[in-house]
Scaffold this motif. Structure first.
Motif, PDB file in Angstrom:
ATOM      1  N   GLY A  96     -21.777   0.769 -20.372  1.00 32.05           N
ATOM      2  CA  GLY A  96     -21.600   2.205 -20.424  1.00 32.05           C
ATOM      3  C   GLY A  96     -20.153   2.633 -20.304  1.00 32.05           C
ATOM      4  N   TRP A  97     -19.923   3.870 -20.707  1.00 31.16           N
ATOM      5  CA  TRP A  97     -18.619   4.508 -20.574  1.00 31.16           C
ATOM      6  C   TRP A  97     -18.841   5.771 -19.756  1.00 31.16           C
ATOM      7  N   ASN A  98     -18.450   5.712 -18.478  1.00 35.06           N
ATOM      8  CA  ASN A  98     -18.618   6.838 -17.554  1.00 35.06           C
ATOM      9  C   ASN A  98     -20.066   7.297 -17.453  1.00 35.06           C
ATOM     10  N   ALA A  99     -21.010   6.421 -17.753  1.00 42.99           N
ATOM     11  CA  ALA A  99     -22.424   6.763 -17.704  1.00 42.99           C
ATOM     12  C   ALA A  99     -23.229   5.522 -17.335  1.00 42.99           C
ATOM     13  N   TYR A 100     -24.414   5.777 -16.769  1.00 48.91           N
ATOM     14  CA  TYR A 100     -25.209   4.705 -16.169  1.00 48.91           C
ATOM     15  C   TYR A 100     -26.689   5.002 -16.372  1.00 48.91           C
ATOM     16  N   PRO A 101     -27.561   4.009 -16.135  1.00 47.43           N
ATOM     17  CA  PRO A 101     -28.999   4.298 -16.194  1.00 47.43           C
ATOM     18  C   PRO A 101     -29.405   5.206 -15.034  1.00 47.43           C
ATOM     19  N   SER A 102     -30.222   6.180 -15.332  1.00 43.96           N
ATOM     20  CA  SER A 102     -30.688   7.119 -14.309  1.00 43.96           C
ATOM     21  C   SER A 102     -31.504   6.391 -13.253  1.00 43.96           C
ATOM     22  N   LEU A 103     -31.412   6.858 -12.030  1.00 46.79           N
ATOM     23  CA  LEU A 103     -32.201   6.287 -10.950  1.00 46.79           C
ATOM     24  C   LEU A 103     -33.693   6.497 -11.191  1.00 46.79           C
ATOM     25  N   ASN A 104     -34.058   7.655 -11.749  1.00 46.58           N
ATOM     26  CA  ASN A 104     -35.463   7.975 -11.982  1.00 46.58           C
ATOM     27  C   ASN A 104     -36.050   7.250 -13.186  1.00 46.58           C
ATOM     28  N   ASP A 105     -35.236   6.978 -14.199  1.00 47.08           N
ATOM     29  CA  ASP A 105     -35.730   6.363 -15.431  1.00 47.08           C
ATOM     30  C   ASP A 105     -34.568   5.646 -16.108  1.00 47.08           C
ATOM     31  N   PRO A 106     -34.620   4.306 -16.197  1.00 48.59           N
ATOM     32  CA  PRO A 106     -33.486   3.573 -16.784  1.00 48.59           C
ATOM     33  C   PRO A 106     -33.267   3.859 -18.269  1.00 48.59           C
ATOM     34  N   LEU A 107     -34.223   4.535 -18.921  1.00 47.58           N
ATOM     35  CA  LEU A 107     -34.039   4.896 -20.320  1.00 47.58           C
ATOM     36  C   LEU A 107     -33.296   6.216 -20.482  1.00 47.58           C
ATOM     37  N   GLN A 108     -33.027   6.874 -19.353  1.00 50.19           N
ATOM     38  CA  GLN A 108     -32.258   8.118 -19.362  1.00 50.19           C
ATOM     39  C   GLN A 108     -30.829   7.833 -18.892  1.00 50.19           C
ATOM     40  N   THR A 109     -29.886   8.580 -19.428  1.00 48.05           N
ATOM     41  CA  THR A 109     -28.475   8.411 -19.088  1.00 48.05           C
ATOM     42  C   THR A 109     -28.082   9.392 -17.995  1.00 48.05           C
ATOM     43  N   SER A 110     -27.265   8.911 -17.059  1.00 48.45           N
ATOM     44  CA  SER A 110     -26.792   9.735 -15.949  1.00 48.45           C
ATOM     45  C   SER A 110     -25.298   9.487 -15.752  1.00 48.45           C
ATOM     46  N   VAL A 111     -24.608  10.447 -15.167  1.00 47.06           N
ATOM     47  CA  VAL A 111     -23.205  10.231 -14.800  1.00 47.06           C
ATOM     48  C   VAL A 111     -23.109   9.718 -13.371  1.00 47.06           C
ATOM     49  N   ARG A 112     -24.237   9.543 -12.709  1.00 48.86           N
ATOM     50  CA  ARG A 112     -24.269   9.010 -11.341  1.00 48.86           C
ATOM     51  C   ARG A 112     -24.502   7.507 -11.383  1.00 48.86           C
ATOM     52  N   VAL A 113     -23.827   6.812 -10.526  1.00 51.61           N
ATOM     53  CA  VAL A 113     -23.866   5.339 -10.549  1.00 51.61           C
ATOM     54  C   VAL A 113     -25.086   4.742  -9.844  1.00 51.61           C
TER      55      VAL A 113
END
Length: 140
Positions: A99-116
């Motif tokens: 990723g670039w400044n983005a990570y897998p969401s804690l709630n769903d790894p198929l969603q993108t999050s800016v939280r690590v």
């Protein structure tokens, strides 16, 4: 060396956008290898540690992570931060993600999050299981 220790590998690479700071952590041939441009290091990995690591990959649903996480997939714009990639191989399963400044969401790894959060849990698992004394650039 046991077959398990030989069949499980990973590579974590991180690079900060500002400057030339980058680091790599690898599990290869039963050792965790670290390189940050200044100080290479090797730490032995036991079969029990490798078993725990494989369990953590499953708990984090790593095999379901997207191939790529990008802030453009969120409503945020992040101009600093950095890049990361993680790839793992366990027996016949292989996966590479990043990723670039983005990570897998804690709630769903198929969603993108800016939280690590989920990525941070992966890094923390590596640090805790293998007793890695080095910090991630993107720690929680």
């Amino acid at each position: 060396m046991s077959a398990l220790r030989e069949s499980v590998t990973f590579r974590l690479w991180e690079r900060l956008d500002l400057g030339d700071d980058e680091q790599t952590w690898r599990l290869k041939n039963g050792e965790v290898r670290f390189r940050d441009g200044y100080l290479p290091d090797r730490l032995p990995a036991t079969e029990e540690q490798i078993d725990r690591f494989v369990e953590q990959l499953d708990e984090l649903e790593f095999w379901n992570w997207k191939d790529d996480y990008d802030t453009r997939d969120t409503e945020w714009t992040v101009l600093d931060g950095g890049w990361w990639t993680f790839q793992a191989s366990v027996n016949n399963r292989e996966k590479k993600t990043g990723g670039w400044n983005a990570y897998p969401s804690l709630n769903d790894p198929l969603q993108t999050s800016v939280r690590v959060e989920r990525y941070g849990q992966l890094v923390k698992a590596i640090q805790d299981i293998f007793v890695v004394p080095y910090k991630s650039y993107f720690s929680m």
